[in-house]
Each structure stands twice: as C-alpha cells, then as structure tokens.
Scaffold this active site. Structure first.
Site, PDB file in Angstrom:
ATOM      1  N   GLY A  84       0.807  -1.216   0.000  1.00 38.90           N
ATOM      2  CA  GLY A  84       0.000   0.000   0.000  1.00 38.90           C
ATOM      3  C   GLY A  84       0.839   1.265   0.000  1.00 38.90           C
ATOM      4  O   GLY A  84       0.332   2.358  -0.232  1.00 38.90           O
ATOM      5  N   ARG A  85       2.122   1.088   0.294  1.00 37.41           N
ATOM      6  CA  ARG A  85       2.992   2.272   0.294  1.00 37.41           C
ATOM      7  C   ARG A  85       4.421   1.897  -0.069  1.00 37.41           C
ATOM      8  O   ARG A  85       5.368   2.524   0.378  1.00 37.41           O
ATOM      9  CB  ARG A  85       2.959   2.960   1.635  1.00 37.41           C
ATOM     10  CG  ARG A  85       3.337   2.043   2.782  1.00 37.41           C
ATOM     11  CD  ARG A  85       3.637   2.883   3.960  1.00 37.41           C
ATOM     12  NE  ARG A  85       3.864   2.061   5.129  1.00 37.41           N
ATOM     13  CZ  ARG A  85       4.508   2.488   6.181  1.00 37.41           C
ATOM     14  NH1 ARG A  85       4.994   3.695   6.197  1.00 37.41           N
ATOM     15  NH2 ARG A  85       4.674   1.714   7.215  1.00 37.41           N
ATOM     16  N   LYS A 105      10.018   2.296   0.025  1.00 33.32           N
ATOM     17  CA  LYS A 105       8.924   2.247   1.002  1.00 33.32           C
ATOM     18  C   LYS A 105       8.556   3.675   1.394  1.00 33.32           C
ATOM     19  O   LYS A 105       9.413   4.418   1.869  1.00 33.32           O
ATOM     20  CB  LYS A 105       9.378   1.442   2.217  1.00 33.32           C
ATOM     21  CG  LYS A 105       8.301   1.231   3.270  1.00 33.32           C
ATOM     22  CD  LYS A 105       8.768   0.261   4.345  1.00 33.32           C
ATOM     23  CE  LYS A 105       7.759   0.147   5.468  1.00 33.32           C
ATOM     24  NZ  LYS A 105       8.238  -0.737   6.552  1.00 33.32           N
ATOM     25  N   ARG A 168      14.545  -0.220   0.680  1.00 34.46           N
ATOM     26  CA  ARG A 168      14.690  -1.460   1.431  1.00 34.46           C
ATOM     27  C   ARG A 168      15.205  -2.561   0.514  1.00 34.46           C
ATOM     28  O   ARG A 168      14.798  -2.670  -0.639  1.00 34.46           O
ATOM     29  CB  ARG A 168      13.345  -1.857   2.037  1.00 34.46           C
ATOM     30  CG  ARG A 168      13.400  -3.141   2.823  1.00 34.46           C
ATOM     31  CD  ARG A 168      12.243  -3.263   3.789  1.00 34.46           C
ATOM     32  NE  ARG A 168      10.963  -3.486   3.131  1.00 34.46           N
ATOM     33  CZ  ARG A 168       9.825  -3.665   3.800  1.00 34.46           C
ATOM     34  NH1 ARG A 168       9.806  -3.621   5.121  1.00 34.46           N
ATOM     35  NH2 ARG A 168       8.705  -3.859   3.159  1.00 34.46           N
ATOM     36  N   ARG A 175       5.689 -13.152   1.431  1.00 31.00           N
ATOM     37  CA  ARG A 175       5.285 -13.348   2.830  1.00 31.00           C
ATOM     38  C   ARG A 175       4.384 -14.573   2.947  1.00 31.00           C
ATOM     39  O   ARG A 175       3.878 -15.064   1.930  1.00 31.00           O
ATOM     40  CB  ARG A 175       4.486 -12.120   3.293  1.00 31.00           C
ATOM     41  CG  ARG A 175       5.215 -10.805   3.069  1.00 31.00           C
ATOM     42  CD  ARG A 175       4.297  -9.722   2.505  1.00 31.00           C
ATOM     43  NE  ARG A 175       5.060  -8.569   2.021  1.00 31.00           N
ATOM     44  CZ  ARG A 175       5.468  -7.555   2.776  1.00 31.00           C
ATOM     45  NH1 ARG A 175       5.130  -7.527   4.046  1.00 31.00           N
ATOM     46  NH2 ARG A 175       6.175  -6.592   2.276  1.00 31.00           N
ATOM     47  N   ASP A 244       1.298 -11.242   7.219  1.00 27.86           N
ATOM     48  CA  ASP A 244       1.796 -10.418   6.117  1.00 27.86           C
ATOM     49  C   ASP A 244       3.156  -9.810   6.445  1.00 27.86           C
ATOM     50  O   ASP A 244       3.794  -9.227   5.573  1.00 27.86           O
ATOM     51  CB  ASP A 244       0.789  -9.312   5.769  1.00 27.86           C
ATOM     52  CG  ASP A 244       0.454  -8.446   6.969  1.00 27.86           C
ATOM     53  OD1 ASP A 244       0.039  -8.997   7.998  1.00 27.86           O
ATOM     54  OD2 ASP A 244       0.621  -7.218   6.888  1.00 27.86           O
ATOM     55  N   ASN A 245       3.578  -9.930   7.692  1.00 30.03           N
ATOM     56  CA  ASN A 245       4.892  -9.417   8.082  1.00 30.03           C
ATOM     57  C   ASN A 245       5.838 -10.556   8.423  1.00 30.03           C
ATOM     58  O   ASN A 245       6.772 -10.397   9.211  1.00 30.03           O
ATOM     59  CB  ASN A 245       4.758  -8.464   9.275  1.00 30.03           C
ATOM     60  CG  ASN A 245       4.011  -7.192   8.909  1.00 30.03           C
ATOM     61  OD1 ASN A 245       4.002  -6.798   7.749  1.00 30.03           O
ATOM     62  ND2 ASN A 245       3.392  -6.568   9.887  1.00 30.03           N
ATOM     63  N   ASP A 254       9.634  -5.739   8.158  1.00 30.20           N
ATOM     64  CA  ASP A 254       8.634  -4.773   8.612  1.00 30.20           C
ATOM     65  C   ASP A 254       8.841  -4.329  10.055  1.00 30.20           C
ATOM     66  O   ASP A 254       8.170  -4.784  10.979  1.00 30.20           O
ATOM     67  CB  ASP A 254       7.202  -5.274   8.371  1.00 30.20           C
ATOM     68  CG  ASP A 254       6.741  -4.901   6.970  1.00 30.20           C
ATOM     69  OD1 ASP A 254       7.566  -4.392   6.183  1.00 30.20           O
ATOM     70  OD2 ASP A 254       5.561  -5.097   6.647  1.00 30.20           O
TER      71      ASP A 254
HETATM   72  P1  AMP Z   1       1.958  -3.143   8.268  1.00 28.65           P
HETATM   73  O1  AMP Z   1       1.229  -3.986   9.275  1.00 28.65           O
HETATM   74  O2  AMP Z   1       2.449  -1.821   8.778  1.00 28.65           O
HETATM   75  O3  AMP Z   1       3.077  -3.900   7.633  1.00 28.65           O
HETATM   76  O4  AMP Z   1       0.932  -2.740   7.100  1.00 28.65           O
HETATM   77  C1  AMP Z   1      -0.216  -3.452   6.805  1.00 28.65           C
HETATM   78  C2  AMP Z   1      -0.827  -2.991   5.497  1.00 28.65           C
HETATM   79  O5  AMP Z   1      -1.146  -1.609   5.526  1.00 28.65           O
HETATM   80  C3  AMP Z   1       0.026  -3.198   4.262  1.00 28.65           C
HETATM   81  O6  AMP Z   1      -0.823  -3.586   3.223  1.00 28.65           O
HETATM   82  C4  AMP Z   1       0.600  -1.821   4.030  1.00 28.65           C
HETATM   83  O7  AMP Z   1       0.974  -1.630   2.695  1.00 28.65           O
HETATM   84  C5  AMP Z   1      -0.560  -0.929   4.426  1.00 28.65           C
HETATM   85  N1  AMP Z   1      -0.135   0.419   4.844  1.00 28.65           N
HETATM   86  C6  AMP Z   1       0.557   0.735   5.965  1.00 28.65           C
HETATM   87  N2  AMP Z   1       0.757   2.067   6.026  1.00 28.65           N
HETATM   88  C7  AMP Z   1       0.204   2.617   4.907  1.00 28.65           C
HETATM   89  C8  AMP Z   1       0.096   3.938   4.393  1.00 28.65           C
HETATM   90  N3  AMP Z   1       0.599   4.995   5.014  1.00 28.65           N
HETATM   91  N4  AMP Z   1      -0.532   4.089   3.205  1.00 28.65           N
HETATM   92  C9  AMP Z   1      -1.035   3.040   2.545  1.00 28.65           C
HETATM   93  N5  AMP Z   1      -0.984   1.781   2.978  1.00 28.65           N
HETATM   94  C10 AMP Z   1      -0.362   1.549   4.152  1.00 28.65           C
HETATM   95 MG    MG Z   2       3.709  -5.074   6.528  1.00 31.29          MG
END
Ligand code: AMP
Ligand code: MG
Length: 473
Positions: A84-85, A105, A168, A175, A244-245, A254
């Site tokens: 997502g980012r 990232k 990164r 994953r 997912d991590n 992550d």
């Molecule tokens: P995380 O648990 O932080 O690894 O993120 C979980 C999900 O949220 C993943 O699909 C990321 O890509 C998405 N995500 C986290 N932060 C953002 C953000 N600022 N904008 C868009 N997607 C995000």
């Molecule tokens: Mg993640």
C-alpha cells in the site's frame, strides 16, 4: 546505472502485482546512503541520486510494481492487503550470487493503499534504518536499508511530520500472506507458480526432494523457528508478527512498533496496538508457529494426497528447531559450548532470577561476560537489590566453566535502545542528523567495546523509558 536489474517477479502472471510508478515528491534530499551494503549487493552507489531514491526518476531496467498479498492481522483475516505504500523497483543479483529486491517504502499510493496516503514519516524510516542495520550487524537475518531520502513534503499523522522514503533491500518480499492470498482465492495454479518461484529463489535444495513443496515448507518452518529464537536471544520484540509481516525467506521484515527490551520480563510488549500481548517477547515462538500453521494450510492444495498429515508433520518441526536454536544460543550467552538438560535448567532458573530482579537484559549479559574475565561479578550483583538468588545462580553456573570468548561473540554491548532511537528521531525532525549518524556508527560494531561511547550502553533513566512504540505509518 546504479542497478543492473534482473526482474523475476514480473515474469509471474499479472495477478501477482500491479504495475505502479512511484508518485513523485516535491523536493527529495538524500539523508543517508549505505555504501557498504551497496558494494555487497552489487549496486553502484555513486549513481544513486535523490531523484532515483525518491521515485521521481525511474532507473533503467526497473519494472516498478506493487505486489499482492493477504494476511492475518492480530489473528483477524484480511483477504487483501498488498503493497500500500511500497514499490518494488526490481531485483539485483549481487557478487555473492544472491538475488535481492530493491524496494522504495513510502513512495505513494497504490491500488492496495485503502485509506492510507502511501507515505512514511522520517521517524519511522529512521527507526527501520537503525534497527534493521543493527540486526544485520548483530548477525541476524533481516531486510536491509540502502538509503533514506526526505521528500520535502509534510505528512499528517499525530500532527504534521516530515515525509521520507526508505530504500529497502530484501532477499524477497514474499510473505506467508502472499501464499494465503492465492489459497483464499482458490487460485491453485498461482499457488503452484509462487511455490516454484520460492523454491528456486530461497530453497533450491527442496527442488530435489520427492515432495518439493513439503521440503520448502519444512525449511521455511525451521528458518522461522531459528529466527524467532535469535530475536529472543538479543531481547528483540517484533511487535507486529502478522502473517503479512512474516517473510518466507526467514528474514526479519517490517520494522514498525518493534523494540529491544531494556528491563527483562518475559511478557514485555511495546507495540501500542498490541493490547492483548499477542506478540510479547515470550509469546513470539507460539505466534510464529501459528503463522507457520497458516502457511501450511495455504499450501495444502500442493502437498499431495496426504496433505493434512504432511502439514502436521512439517509443523512438528517447529518446536524442536526453536528449542535447539534458543538453548544453543543461550548456552553461548552463558559461555557454555553444549546444550544439555542441565544447561536448560540453568537458563530457566536464570530467567526467573532476572525477571524478579528487574535487570536490564543486555547489561546483565554484558556484566556477566566482563565478570568471567576478571573473576568477580560485582557489577552483576549490583544489578540486584536482593542478591541472594543471583548469588545462588552464579554458584551453579560456575560449575559450567564459562568460556569468555564464546560469551563476547554472543552478548552485544550495544543494541538500538528505544530511548536512543527516540532521541535520534526528535533531532532529525528538527533537521539535526548528527545523533542518527552517531548511533548508526556505534551499532555497526555491536559486540565491540567502545569506551568513548559507553553512555550508549546504558539502560534508560526512569524519565527516558519508552513505554510504547507506534507503527508510525
Ligand atoms: P503493516 O502492518 O504496517 O506492515 O501494514 C499493513 C498494510 O497496511 C500493508 O498492506 C501496508 O501496505 C498498508 N499500509 C501501511 N501504512 C500505509 C500507508 N501509510 N498508506 C497506505 N498503505 C499503508
Ligand atoms: Mg507489513
């Protein structure tokens, strides 16, 4: 050209990713480039520019994509997460023959962003840079940090904060949740293609087995068990071990609300979003096992006739692999060469004594190591208000004739302490990068005495203690 790309993930079918360019930023500026890592992985750092590292300019040979994945977040199923980012620019193969992803990232929105802005704060990026590079220096498998740039944009979190992008590097970004994504869609053809890709990339020996997917699952489970054991041995708490991590390569990935614990307590949690203690220090093996069970489940369509039995047998490998790595590592921390039943008892007793004494985890082993050299354990004893129990334990340990050299290589002097990271982030948000550079330099040699940096060994003062870490997304 900074990168000689050879992209294998984009050779997979289109349903594995979406083609996605980074969103340009206003005014990119280089904060840090990891020259040593660049050399190691075959990247020409002299050709890296702020424009490239910010995604404003796409280097030749790149095939920018956002990858699809799903995942269980704190046990709750989410059928679509995805990058997502983050944008995968492409893959490079290093002089060591290892293939690695180059990912930006914080590079803007993708089709997987949901309500997120696709950006990252400078604070979160610095935390990931420092902690992932410290992990690498400590010798643990981890994704790496190649560069940091600021974007010149302010992003909204708790207030406005400077935006940044981390470059990164990972052996892959595949994953547990990547397998889950196709399993949930009953897309078994994609599942098989992904398994083939993972076997070729991470577990080539599995290709020769009678049941290659089973062999891949076995190897992934063992690597994951060993990884978590090694986290625990340095006092690391990941904080968001969602599926997912959880990287299939066995690398730590992550770095969000992660932390190294100061005061030892087995149930320590830092993450502000982990209210149930799901990912507490001592709960990490159970959770990694749970994640591996989700992987095994996702692979059942590929495991053959007796898929359930195969999955159960594979999962049975986790506990012994974990225990072996954990106690071997603890044996080394205590200067003992062999993992025996007596050693295991000694470790269990020590954990009780340490928890009761509320001692700093890293400093305890540091003082213990120094004590073997001098033959007195004054600094160890001084950590306890009531030294009765530790005295008894020290006497028991004495019978094992500890080897100081073994201990020096197993007990870091410097870890990325939370209060130091906070200090770095605060300064960086005001434009002062000196504390970042200093802490980073110290953490590149974590097992070495650095008398001029002795203050960085210290546990936080009561007013400096960081109670919670935040995702900081
Ligand atoms: P995380 O648990 O932080 O690894 O993120 C979980 C999900 O949220 C993943 O699909 C990321 O890509 C998405 N995500 C986290 N932060 C953002 C953000 N600022 N904008 C868009 N997607 C995000
Ligand atoms: Mg993640």
């Amino acid at each position: 050209m900074p990168f000689t790309f050879d992209n294998s993930y984009t050779r997979l079918p289109q349903r594995f990713y979406s083609n996605q360019l980074p969103t340009p930023v206003v005014s990119p500026s280089v904060i840090k480039i990891n020259h040593r890592l660049a050399t190691q992985i075959g990247v020409n750092a002299d050709r890296l520019s702020a424009e490239i590292l910010a995604g404003n300019m796409i280097p030749e040979g790149a095939a920018p994509i956002a990858t699809a994945y799903a995942g269980h977040q704190f046990g709750g199923w989410n059928p679509q997460l995805g990058d997502g980012r983050a944008i995968l620019l492409g893959e490079v193969v290093g002089p060591d023959g290892v293939r690695r992803d180059i990912q930006l990232k914080g590079s803007g929105q993708t089709m997987f962003s949901r309500n997120g802005d696709g950006r990252a704060t400078l604070g979160a990026v610095m935390r990931e840079y420092l902690v992932s590079e410290a992990m690498a220096a400590l010798g643990l498998p981890t994704t790496r940090a190649l560069a940091v740039v600021t974007t010149g944009e302010q992003i909204m979190r708790d207030g406005y904060e400077p935006g940044a992008i981390l470059t990164r590097v990972a052996q892959s970004h595949i994953r547990v949740g990547t397998f889950q994504y196709y399993y949930a869609r009953k897309d078994y053809e994609a599942l098989q293609l992904l398994a083939d890709h993972v076997i070729a990339r991470h577990y080539p020996k599995a290709a020769e087995a009678d049941n290659p997917v089973r062999a891949m699952l076995d190897a992934t489970i063992v690597r994951q068990a060993e990884l978590v054991a090694r986290w625990m041995l340095v006092g690391f708490i990941h904080g968001v071990m969602n599926t997912d991590n959880s990287a299939i390569s066995g690398e730590t990935i992550d770095y969000g609300p992660c932390a190294f614990m100061d005061t030892f307590h087995p149930e320590t949690v830092f993450s502000s979003i982990d209210r149930q203690g799901r990912y507490a220090w001592n709960n990490q093996p159970e959770m990694a096992h749970w994640n591996m069970a989700q992987l095994a489940q996702a692979l059942t369509p590929l495991l053959g006739e007796n898929a359930d039995t195969e999955a159960q047998e594979a999962l049975g490998l986790f506990a012994p692999a974990f225990a072996k790595a954990f106690y071997r590592g603890f044996a080394a921390k205590l200067g003992v060469g062999e993992d025996t039943a007596d050693l295991r008892e000694l470790v269990t007793e020590l954990m009780g004594v340490m928890a009761q004494g509320k001692v700093d985890f890293t400093l305890f082993f540091r003082h213990l190591t120094a004590g073997v050299g001098t033959g007195t354990f004054t600094n160890v004893k001084a950590m306890f208000t009531n030294p009765k129990q530790i005295n008894a334990w020290l006497e028991r340990w004495d019978a094992f004739s500890a080897d100081a050299a073994l201990m020096q290589n197993a007990n870091p002097v410097f870890i990325p302490r939370n209060h130091r990271i906070e200090e770095v982030i605060k300064a960086a948000n005001h434009g002062d990068l000196e504390p970042f550079e200093r802490l980073h330099a110290i953490l590149t040699l974590p097992y070495n005495e650095q008398p001029e940096n002795a203050a960085y060994e210290n546990a936080p003062m009561p007013e400096e203690v960081v109670q919670a870490t935040f995702c900081g997304t």
